[in-house]
Design a protein around this motif. Structure first.
Motif, PDB file in Angstrom:
ATOM      1  N   ASP A  87       0.846  -1.193   0.000  1.00 32.19           N
ATOM      2  CA  ASP A  87       0.000   0.000   0.000  1.00 32.19           C
ATOM      3  C   ASP A  87       0.881   1.242   0.000  1.00 32.19           C
ATOM      4  OD1 ASP A  87      -2.524  -1.448   0.432  1.00 32.19           O
ATOM      5  OD2 ASP A  87      -1.643  -1.912   2.378  1.00 32.19           O
ATOM      6  N   ARG A  88       0.318   2.312  -0.470  1.00 28.49           N
ATOM      7  CA  ARG A  88       1.030   3.592  -0.410  1.00 28.49           C
ATOM      8  C   ARG A  88       0.553   4.378   0.815  1.00 28.49           C
ATOM      9  NH1 ARG A  88       0.871   6.165  -6.494  1.00 28.49           N
ATOM     10  NH2 ARG A  88       1.950   4.453  -7.577  1.00 28.49           N
ATOM     11  N   LYS A  89       1.526   4.912   1.545  1.00 24.07           N
ATOM     12  CA  LYS A  89       1.253   5.794   2.667  1.00 24.07           C
ATOM     13  C   LYS A  89       1.673   7.187   2.204  1.00 24.07           C
ATOM     14  CE  LYS A  89       2.809   6.423   7.461  1.00 24.07           C
ATOM     15  NZ  LYS A  89       3.671   5.843   8.523  1.00 24.07           N
ATOM     16  N   ASN A  90       0.696   8.040   1.976  1.00 19.73           N
ATOM     17  CA  ASN A  90       0.965   9.321   1.317  1.00 19.73           C
ATOM     18  C   ASN A  90       1.237  10.445   2.308  1.00 19.73           C
ATOM     19  OD1 ASN A  90       0.219   8.833  -1.698  1.00 19.73           O
ATOM     20  ND2 ASN A  90      -1.436   7.870  -0.548  1.00 19.73           N
ATOM     21  N   TYR A  91       2.353  11.100   2.160  1.00 21.50           N
ATOM     22  CA  TYR A  91       2.618  12.358   2.875  1.00 21.50           C
ATOM     23  C   TYR A  91       3.771  13.072   2.212  1.00 21.50           C
ATOM     24  CZ  TYR A  91       6.473   9.912   5.315  1.00 21.50           C
ATOM     25  OH  TYR A  91       7.605   9.210   5.606  1.00 21.50           O
ATOM     26  N   PHE A  92       3.803  14.376   2.379  1.00 20.07           N
ATOM     27  CA  PHE A  92       4.858  15.175   1.764  1.00 20.07           C
ATOM     28  C   PHE A  92       5.981  15.407   2.752  1.00 20.07           C
ATOM     29  CE2 PHE A  92       1.364  16.340  -1.041  1.00 20.07           C
ATOM     30  CZ  PHE A  92       1.993  16.421  -2.265  1.00 20.07           C
ATOM     31  N   TYR A  93       7.178  15.115   2.371  1.00 15.30           N
ATOM     32  CA  TYR A  93       8.352  15.538   3.115  1.00 15.30           C
ATOM     33  C   TYR A  93       9.547  15.451   2.177  1.00 15.30           C
ATOM     34  CZ  TYR A  93      10.867  16.863   7.290  1.00 15.30           C
ATOM     35  OH  TYR A  93      11.605  17.568   8.203  1.00 15.30           O
ATOM     36  N   ALA A  94      10.537  16.287   2.425  1.00 12.87           N
ATOM     37  CA  ALA A  94      11.642  16.376   1.469  1.00 12.87           C
ATOM     38  C   ALA A  94      12.504  15.124   1.451  1.00 12.87           C
ATOM     39  CB  ALA A  94      12.495  17.601   1.787  1.00 12.87           C
ATOM     40  N   ASP A  95      12.391  14.285   2.503  1.00 10.60           N
ATOM     41  CA  ASP A  95      13.185  13.049   2.493  1.00 10.60           C
ATOM     42  C   ASP A  95      12.423  11.892   1.844  1.00 10.60           C
ATOM     43  OD1 ASP A  95      11.304  12.288   4.352  1.00 10.60           O
ATOM     44  OD2 ASP A  95      12.701  12.106   6.032  1.00 10.60           O
ATOM     45  N   LEU A  96      11.266  12.186   1.281  1.00  6.15           N
ATOM     46  CA  LEU A  96      10.399  11.149   0.703  1.00  6.15           C
ATOM     47  C   LEU A  96      10.090  11.520  -0.751  1.00  6.15           C
ATOM     48  CD1 LEU A  96       8.780   8.579   1.681  1.00  6.15           C
ATOM     49  CD2 LEU A  96       6.817  10.099   1.820  1.00  6.15           C
ATOM     50  N   PRO A  97      10.995  11.177  -1.680  1.00  5.89           N
ATOM     51  CA  PRO A  97      10.857  11.685  -3.051  1.00  5.89           C
ATOM     52  C   PRO A  97       9.540  11.334  -3.729  1.00  5.89           C
ATOM     53  CG  PRO A  97      13.045  10.792  -2.706  1.00  5.89           C
ATOM     54  CD  PRO A  97      12.256  10.451  -1.477  1.00  5.89           C
ATOM     55  N   GLN A  98       9.018  10.140  -3.510  1.00  2.00           N
ATOM     56  CA  GLN A  98       7.780   9.767  -4.203  1.00  2.00           C
ATOM     57  C   GLN A  98       6.568  10.529  -3.693  1.00  2.00           C
ATOM     58  OE1 GLN A  98       8.433   5.023  -5.133  1.00  2.00           O
ATOM     59  NE2 GLN A  98       8.099   5.611  -3.035  1.00  2.00           N
ATOM     60  N   GLY A  99       6.695  11.059  -2.471  1.00  2.00           N
ATOM     61  CA  GLY A  99       5.511  11.645  -1.841  1.00  2.00           C
ATOM     62  C   GLY A  99       4.664  10.571  -1.191  1.00  2.00           C
ATOM     63  N   TYR A 100       5.152   9.343  -1.195  1.00  2.00           N
ATOM     64  CA  TYR A 100       4.499   8.251  -0.471  1.00  2.00           C
ATOM     65  C   TYR A 100       5.542   7.203  -0.148  1.00  2.00           C
ATOM     66  CZ  TYR A 100       4.396   6.343  -5.241  1.00  2.00           C
ATOM     67  OH  TYR A 100       4.744   5.936  -6.502  1.00  2.00           O
ATOM     68  N   GLN A 101       5.272   6.495   0.955  1.00  2.00           N
ATOM     69  CA  GLN A 101       6.103   5.375   1.334  1.00  2.00           C
ATOM     70  C   GLN A 101       5.359   4.119   0.920  1.00  2.00           C
ATOM     71  OE1 GLN A 101       5.901   4.386   5.473  1.00  2.00           O
ATOM     72  NE2 GLN A 101       7.995   3.661   5.575  1.00  2.00           N
ATOM     73  N   ILE A 102       6.052   3.185   0.284  1.00  2.00           N
ATOM     74  CA  ILE A 102       5.400   1.914  -0.035  1.00  2.00           C
ATOM     75  C   ILE A 102       5.530   1.018   1.190  1.00  2.00           C
ATOM     76  CG2 ILE A 102       5.240  -0.027  -1.615  1.00  2.00           C
ATOM     77  CD1 ILE A 102       6.581   1.662  -3.749  1.00  2.00           C
ATOM     78  N   SER A 103       4.379   0.588   1.705  1.00  7.26           N
ATOM     79  CA  SER A 103       4.330  -0.158   2.949  1.00  7.26           C
ATOM     80  C   SER A 103       3.261  -1.237   2.797  1.00  7.26           C
ATOM     81  CB  SER A 103       4.002   0.825   4.080  1.00  7.26           C
ATOM     82  OG  SER A 103       3.969   0.177   5.321  1.00  7.26           O
ATOM     83  N   GLN A 104       2.884  -1.873   3.892  1.00  8.78           N
ATOM     84  CA  GLN A 104       1.807  -2.863   3.824  1.00  8.78           C
ATOM     85  C   GLN A 104       0.873  -2.625   4.996  1.00  8.78           C
ATOM     86  OE1 GLN A 104       4.178  -6.647   3.868  1.00  8.78           O
ATOM     87  NE2 GLN A 104       3.257  -6.932   1.857  1.00  8.78           N
ATOM     88  N   LEU A 105      -0.208  -1.908   4.765  1.00  5.00           N
ATOM     89  CA  LEU A 105      -1.142  -1.649   5.863  1.00  5.00           C
ATOM     90  C   LEU A 105      -2.178  -2.757   5.962  1.00  5.00           C
ATOM     91  CD1 LEU A 105      -2.278   0.258   8.081  1.00  5.00           C
ATOM     92  CD2 LEU A 105      -3.821   1.144   6.335  1.00  5.00           C
ATOM     93  N   TYR A 106      -2.858  -3.010   4.845  1.00  2.86           N
ATOM     94  CA  TYR A 106      -4.044  -3.866   4.894  1.00  2.86           C
ATOM     95  C   TYR A 106      -3.722  -5.361   4.887  1.00  2.86           C
ATOM     96  CZ  TYR A 106      -6.477   0.496   3.836  1.00  2.86           C
ATOM     97  OH  TYR A 106      -6.955   1.771   3.874  1.00  2.86           O
ATOM     98  N   HIS A 107      -2.714  -5.738   4.154  1.00  4.72           N
ATOM     99  CA  HIS A 107      -2.401  -7.171   4.026  1.00  4.72           C
ATOM    100  C   HIS A 107      -0.905  -7.393   4.197  1.00  4.72           C
ATOM    101  CE1 HIS A 107      -6.453  -8.158   2.658  1.00  4.72           C
ATOM    102  NE2 HIS A 107      -6.414  -7.031   1.968  1.00  4.72           N
ATOM    103  N   PRO A 108      -0.435  -7.455   5.478  1.00  2.00           N
ATOM    104  CA  PRO A 108       1.001  -7.642   5.708  1.00  2.00           C
ATOM    105  C   PRO A 108       1.454  -9.053   5.331  1.00  2.00           C
ATOM    106  CG  PRO A 108      -0.194  -7.766   7.773  1.00  2.00           C
ATOM    107  CD  PRO A 108      -1.205  -7.382   6.716  1.00  2.00           C
ATOM    108  N   ILE A 109       2.736  -9.192   5.103  1.00  6.87           N
ATOM    109  CA  ILE A 109       3.269 -10.484   4.657  1.00  6.87           C
ATOM    110  C   ILE A 109       3.289 -11.505   5.796  1.00  6.87           C
ATOM    111  CG2 ILE A 109       5.676  -9.778   5.035  1.00  6.87           C
ATOM    112  CD1 ILE A 109       6.306 -11.346   2.411  1.00  6.87           C
ATOM    113  N   VAL A 110       3.438 -11.011   7.030  1.00  9.48           N
ATOM    114  CA  VAL A 110       3.505 -11.919   8.179  1.00  9.48           C
ATOM    115  C   VAL A 110       2.429 -11.533   9.186  1.00  9.48           C
ATOM    116  CG1 VAL A 110       4.915 -12.744  10.113  1.00  9.48           C
ATOM    117  CG2 VAL A 110       5.986 -12.310   7.884  1.00  9.48           C
TER     118      VAL A 110
END
Lengths: 499, 497
Positions: A87-110
């Motif tokens: 999932d994408r976690k969207n927020y703006f910050y200069a250390d986050l070039p995409q403007g989102y962090q790719i993470s796993q909120l809804y369906h984690p691997i473990v």
């Protein structure tokens, strides 16, 4: 449950702690790009087009990172989800070039797992405790802002952008700073056993978000919690909890309420301070990353992951106790970390084969040597010691002489000192430096005869029932032998002669 | 139309590559002719930048390869236009947005790289709706694109459709034989229909998205636009292919679509979806649809009624899913690393973001970013995004069920013919309705193409749309060919530019 309590003015409080540990996955390349993950490189030298979020760039999952997350999940006996999603976690910050962090909120691997922390009376953990782990998911790290490079501008280093992290989320199962500390140490040990994270907290490979709430003893509802971000050592985790719990109790007893908020730990003062409250928390607008297909794991992959797992801390500890006959304390100490057990197992193997006995027969001797004798010698020598001289073969040679009664415990230490200083061989040292016990019964008998003859009064008293005097005769004999007599031989001859 | 000396503008891909390969003319002659046509057509505003030197360079390489007796690629000697959504190494790539003005990538999109490897050359970067958001080519920072077509008796500039409006305008005006397009919710098919040309959006995943400026990742798909079905088949073959750099790329061999073209529809069933007979659709469109069905029956196909019951929910769902993805995809345009940066005096990071994005994005882009941000927000997510994704699944199931009964579906491409520029600007909902027939196939990821059918009474082109099963571009192209052969569409816009 621990009996950790905060004694407030209005009564006793207990605490509830949950940890979110971020562990950097051991992998040469980032989670979704081929860029290197090496620590300490020049700023912005490990940045791919994907990491810099150039137009049209797309993430491609790194299979090795997925594998390591799965192996970690297996190590905590967790459910492994064969179907998971990013999932994408969207927020703006200069250390986050995409403007989102790719993470796993809804369906984690473990999914759900657990780890056990062992009883440790001294640390205030009266009994073994199982700490639930809610989930592990994989996500991207962000870059780093540098505010000290220019008077008015901030600089950004994207080297860490996209590095794979495992977020390991515990249940709120810990009830004291000691338990939280033990949990982090145990988790770190497991990660290092598995090889999925180097556990190096100083370099930021592992850091924890610490969730703390307090409630009156006996209450069953959870209090409002605060989350203290990015705490990067076991000691700081414990300090954070101590401080934060006390602060919350103070607030509540003063009639205040706890605000759900994000806090920062200040290692300088050992205190926490507010970063932002829930009201100005981000709305991350999580949604499934449309650049990525769901992650589907097949049985073959899972089997290969399982087959690659090493013996894990709990299994190893039990084996040390049950098969090697070690004390629970020794077993725990020796299995606490990868390097420690690796050194122990090497030395155990060398020693057993040098002596020609099964490992179980020499394990206790080797464990005592490895945990207490050898470290003591190294410590006492300080800078004079060159630990590289203390090879397993040389240590085994010392233990062999000791096992054969050729040298005493004191001589073993002395020999090891010389080994560490010079790199000479133990057998040669024992011979050349006269560091050998005398087991020659003739010489010992002669010495004992002289002592008995010269201490007739004491002999009478001993024979009259003053058993304690036996130690006096041993001491005199050892003194006469300049400390080199084999104590077992001395004891035997003394007993024979004194009747 | 007969070809005059040194005028190669009427030729299509196949004619050019065969002529070059056969030594009838050189690739350089073709490139020079088209470069001149491009240069003379600035009033259409179809190109953002022109790259005549790139066209000549590729042409010379083809001529040299031929002279050396080397094998020539399927697009050898064919100069094309490149929609300015594809990143091109060393050539400005803007997505028609101020925020990327002056941005010069040092990498090449997979699709454009495939085309250059096939021997094509680049005439320039084609104008489009900003970030491919628009259905009329009026949202470009670099100005509207005019269609070469005009209504009979009027000089009002007409829309070439969008978002691939630079592509459709340039091809219809004979500035290039073909161009790349991208289709998120009709952006290849609708402009093709408006300008009397062909265009196919292949199955989602056929063409790599790597290096294509993203609008809505789960929908974006590149495809060819050209003046004939066979040219589309040739060019699609050159563009498509598995790309490990795109996780959503289809790992499947690329069929020989051109080699397998066959207009014989005997044994095939063509579905007519009854839900597409919507209120507000021009009678001329409905008439052309009937003609299309007759042509396919003539080609041997059996015409069957099918139902796509969730059609009416497709457009609203699309206008949730696409903006949602766009709001996130466009977050990277923040003024930090490349592109426009607007840094007011004393501004902090948040001020810089706000100023940069306010100045850099056009109104339609802002509208969709706000829409997308809204539908993903806490408290609204389930009501909008989750619901839209359910609709998307239902739309996909509609098609699955329909394709139990037929091999391809025939429908209009658009509910109306082209409209005058500036006539719908204040009415985004009516504008969005332009894609009502195109969007369902996009949501389902299915191959769909538009082929020219007829002219309206006003002399404006109308297109017919063919939708096929996933991976079955061949049936779509074949049905398109059957229509093309019977429609006999040879009309061209009268040159005024």
């Amino acid at each position: 449950m621990s009996n950790y309590r905060i004694h407030g003015a209005t009564g006793d409080w207990e605490i509830v702690v949950g940890l979110e540990v971020h562990a950097q996955v051991t992998s040469n390349a980032k989670l979704f790009s081929g860029a290197s993950t090496q620590f300490g490189a020049e700023p912005n030298t490990q940045v791919s087009l994907v990491d810099a979020a150039m137009p049209g760039m797309l993430p491609v999952p790194n299979r090795e990172c997925v594998r390591q997350a799965v192996r970690t999940g297996m190590a905590i006996e967790a459910e492994i989800h064969k179907w998971s999603r990013f999932d994408r976690k969207n927020y703006f910050y200069a250390d986050l070039p995409q403007g989102y962090q790719i993470s796993q909120l809804y369906h984690p691997i473990v999914g759900k797992g657990a780890l056990t922390i062992e009883a440790d009376e001294k640390a205030g953990i009266p009994e073994d405790r199982t700490i639930g782990i809610e989930r592990i998911h994989i996500e991207q790290d962000a870059g780093k802002l540098m505010h000290d490079q220019h008077p008015t501008m901030s600089y950004v280093d994207l080297n860490r952008v996209g590095v794979a992290l495992m977020e390991i989320v515990s249940d709120p199962d810990m009830t004291s700073p000691a338990e939280a500390g033990a949990y982090v140490r145990k988790l770190r040990a497991i990660l290092r056993y598995v090889g999925s994270c180097d556990g190096n907290m100083e370099e930021g490979s592992m850091r924890a978000d610490v969730n703390v709430s307090v409630r009156r003893v006996g209450d069953t509802e959870l209090g409002t919690r605060t989350e203290t971000k990015n705490v990067n050592s076991v000691r700081f985790v414990m300090q954070t909890i101590e401080h934060e719990a006390q602060r919350q109790v103070n607030v509540l007893e003063d009639g205040g309420t706890i605000v759900q908020e994000t806090r920062l730990f200040d290692p300088g003062t050992g205190t926490t301070r507010s970063m932002r409250s829930k009201e100005d928390a981000h709305d991350y607008r999580y949604f499934p990353d449309p650049d990525l297909l769901p992650l589907e794991l097949d049985d073959e992959f899972l089997e290969a992951c399982r087959a690659s797992l090493p013996e894990l801390p709990d299994a190893k500890r039990l084996r040390y106790e049950n098969e090697l006959g070690l004390t629970p304390y020794n077993a725990r100490e020796l299995t606490a970390d990868v390097e420690v057990f690796a050194r122990f197992e090497t030395l155990l193997g060398e020693t057993a084969s040098a002596i020609g006995k099964p490992e179980a027969k020499v394990a206790t001797q080797v464990a005592n040597w490895a945990l207490s004798v050898a470290p003591g010698v190294v410590k006492s020598l300080g800078d004079e010691a060159d630990v590289s001289h203390g090879t397993a073969a040389r240590q085994a040679a010392i233990l062999k002489m000791q096992d054969a009664g050729e040298i005493s415990g004191g001589q073993a230490k002395e020999i090891y000192e010389i080994v560490l200083k010079t790199g000479r061989e133990p057998d040669e040292i024992a011979d050349t430096e006269g560091l050998k016990q005398v087991s020659d019964t003739g010489a010992i008998e002669a010495a004992i005869d002289a002592i008995i003859a010269g201490n007739g009064d004491k002999v009478e008293q001993y024979k009259g029932g003053k058993d304690k005097l036996f130690g006096f005769f041993v001491g005199q004999t050892m003194k006469a032998m300049q400390g080199k007599a084999n104590p077992a031989v001395v004891n035997q001859i003394l007993k024979d002669k004194l009747g | 139309m007969p070809r005059t000396e040194n005028d190669f503008t009427q030729l299509g891909i196949r004619e050019i590559r065969d002529g070059v390969a056969g030594g009838d003319f050189t690739a350089r002659e073709v490139a020079e002719s088209l470069n001149a046509a491009v240069e003379a057509a600035t009033s259409l505003n179809a190109f953002i930048v022109t790259t005549p030197e790139k066209a000549l360079e590729a042409a010379d390489a083809t001529d040299a390869a031929r002279a050396a007796g080397k094998a020539l690629g399927p697009m050898a000697g064919v100069p094309i236009g490149m929609k300015d959504l594809f990143c091109t190494n060393g050539v400005q790539t803007t997505a028609a947005s101020h925020i990327l003005e002056g941005f010069i990538p040092h990498y090449e999109s997979t699709v454009s790289a495939n085309l250059w490897a096939a021997g094509a050359g680049m005439l320039g970067k084609l104008n489009l709706d900003q970030f491919a958001m628009g259905s009329s080519n009026e949202t470009s920072y670099f100005g509207n694109v005019s269609s070469p077509w005009r209504k009979a008796g009027s000089n009002a500039p007409m829309s070439p459709g969008g978002s691939s409006g630079g592509s459709s305008s340039a091809i219809a005006a004979r500035l290039c034989p073909a161009a790349t397009g991208t289709d998120t919710g009709g952006s290849i098919r609708q402009p093709a229909a408006f300008t009397g040309i062909c265009g196919i959006k292949p199955t989602y995943g056929r063409c790599s998205r790597w290096g294509v400026v993203a609008f809505a990742s789960s929908l974006d798909q590149a495809g060819p636009m050209a003046r004939s079905v066979e040219d589309c088949a040739i060019m699609l073959g050159a563009m498509a292919g598995f790309d490990p750099k795109d996780s959503t790329s289809l790992d499947a061999p690329v069929p020989d679509w051109f080699g397998n073209l066959d207009a014989d529809m005997r044994g095939k069933k063509v579905g007519i979806p009854r839900e597409y007979r919507m209120e507000g659709t021009d009678q001329a469109i409905l008439d052309s649809w009937d003609r299309g069905a007759e042509w396919l029956r003539d080609a041997g196909a059996e015409i069957v009624d099918v139902s796509l019951p969730h059609t009416k929910y497709a457009l609203p769902a699309y206008y949730i899913v696409a903006p949602a993805e766009a709001s996130s995809n466009l977050a990277r345009y923040d003024g930090v690393r490349y592109g426009l940066r607007d840094l007011p005096d004393g501004a902090g990071l948040q001020d810089m973001y706000a100023a940069t994005r306010a100045a850099g994005f056009g109104d339609e882009v802002k509208r969709r970013v706000m829409l997308g941000t809204y539908v993903l927000s806490a408290g609204f997510y389930d009501a909008y995004y989750t619901q839209a994704m359910k609709v998307r699944t239902l739309v996909q199931r509609d098609f699955d069920a329909a394709f139990e009964q037929c091999d391809v579906i025939l429908a209009p491409t658009t509910p109306t013919a082209s409209f005058p520029l500036n006539s719908l600007n204040d009415d985004p909902l009516t504008m969005y309705l332009n894609d009502v027939f195109a969007v369902p196939a996009s949501l389902a990821g299915l191959p769909a193409m538009s082929v020219p059918a007829t002219l309206t009474e006003d002399g404006l082109p109308l297109g017919l749309q063919i939708v096929g099963r996933a991976m079955d571009e061949q049936s779509v192209l074949n049905a398109g060919l059957a229509i093309e052969q019977r429609a006999g569409f040879t009309a061209q816009p009268e040159k005024w530019w």
